[in-house]
Design a protein around this motif. Structure first.
Motif, PDB file in Angstrom:
ATOM      1  N   THR A   1       0.755  -1.139  -0.414  1.00  0.00           N
ATOM      2  CA  THR A   1      -0.480   0.313   0.319  1.00  0.00           C
ATOM      3  C   THR A   1       0.884   1.225  -0.296  1.00  0.00           C
ATOM      4  O   THR A   1       1.937   1.039   0.146  1.00  0.00           O
ATOM      5  CB  THR A   1      -1.090  -0.088   0.892  1.00  0.00           C
TER       6      THR A   1
ATOM      7  N   THR B   1       0.053  -2.109  -5.069  1.00  0.00           N
ATOM      8  CA  THR B   1      -1.459  -1.630  -5.297  1.00  0.00           C
ATOM      9  C   THR B   1      -2.180  -0.785  -5.125  1.00  0.00           C
ATOM     10  O   THR B   1      -3.294  -1.280  -6.138  1.00  0.00           O
ATOM     11  CB  THR B   1      -2.394  -2.006  -3.970  1.00  0.00           C
TER      12      THR B   1
ATOM     13  N   LEU C   1      -3.042  -4.591   2.703  1.00  0.00           N
ATOM     14  CA  LEU C   1      -3.986  -2.478   1.906  1.00  0.00           C
ATOM     15  C   LEU C   1      -4.248  -1.799   2.787  1.00  0.00           C
ATOM     16  O   LEU C   1      -4.644  -2.403   3.643  1.00  0.00           O
ATOM     17  CB  LEU C   1      -5.487  -3.374   0.945  1.00  0.00           C
TER      18      LEU C   1
ATOM     19  N   ALA D   1      -7.035   0.729  -2.279  1.00  0.00           N
ATOM     20  CA  ALA D   1      -6.689   0.568  -3.408  1.00  0.00           C
ATOM     21  C   ALA D   1      -6.569   1.847  -4.406  1.00  0.00           C
ATOM     22  O   ALA D   1      -6.508   1.115  -5.779  1.00  0.00           O
ATOM     23  CB  ALA D   1      -6.038  -0.905  -3.826  1.00  0.00           C
TER      24      ALA D   1
ATOM     25  N   SER E   1      -4.556   1.014 -10.373  1.00  0.00           N
ATOM     26  CA  SER E   1      -4.716  -0.173  -9.193  1.00  0.00           C
ATOM     27  C   SER E   1      -4.599  -1.467  -9.632  1.00  0.00           C
ATOM     28  O   SER E   1      -5.060  -1.736 -10.703  1.00  0.00           O
ATOM     29  CB  SER E   1      -6.153   0.491  -8.373  1.00  0.00           C
TER      30      SER E   1
END
Length: 172
Positions: free
Chosen positions: A7, A38, A110, A119, A152
């Motif tokens: 992330t 991500t 995430l 994300a 993403s």
């Protein structure tokens, strides 16, 4: 090889800093880690709001992951938004087992954004509308963030990870 998707934002940078400062980081064979993002704001390379820039500034390179195994998402001026997503999908395909569009991620980290996005994806957005049967990488052009345009990992990629950790902190 281990494939990890990381992330961004404040939490991602804090995780990189904590890993870089940890004396236990030497217990990991970083030569066997491929690091992916991500999602990435659609900004030029080196911009301070990019996930990869924030991670590098926080000490990512101190871990010892070979630079060729840190997979950046392209941005302007070299690629338009759709081309950046296609390029990231191509990179993922290069490490995918036969018949798959992406590597099998051992871990996807995430974080939850202030508007509930993960994300860069939120219910009803262009990027999430294809669901778990959609493309491996998606364009997000309406993220509830300072930079609404992003590339993403698609829900189809996240859904096939061995482990998904969802991290949330703060009052928001």
């Amino acid at each position: 090889m281990a494939h990890v998707a990381f992330t961004g934002g404040e939490l991602g940078a804090a995780l990189c800093a904590a890993l870089a400062a940890s004396p236990r980081r030497r217990e990991v064979d970083w030569d066997k880690v491929h690091l992916w993002w991500t999602d990435e704001p659609y900004l030029r390379a080196g911009h301070s709001e990019r996930t990869d820039t924030q991670a590098r500034d926080a000490g990512l390179l101190d871990l010892g992951i070979p630079p060729r195994q840190i997979h950046a998402i392209g941005g302007p001026p070299d690629l338009d938004l759709d081309a950046a997503a296609a390029d990231y999908a191509r990179q993922l395909r290069m490490f995918a087992p036969h018949g798959r569009p992406t590597p099998v991620f051992d871990l996807v980290l995430l974080s939850v954004g202030t508007a509930g996005e993960v994300a860069g994806l939120r219910p009803g957005s262009r990027g999430s509308s294809a669901g778990v049967t959609g493309p491996p990488v998606v364009v997000v052009d309406d993220a509830p963030a300072d930079v609404p345009k992003r590339v993403s990992l698609g829900l189809s990629t996240i859904d096939t990870a061995t482990r998904v950790w969802l991290l949330a902190t703060g009052a928001d």
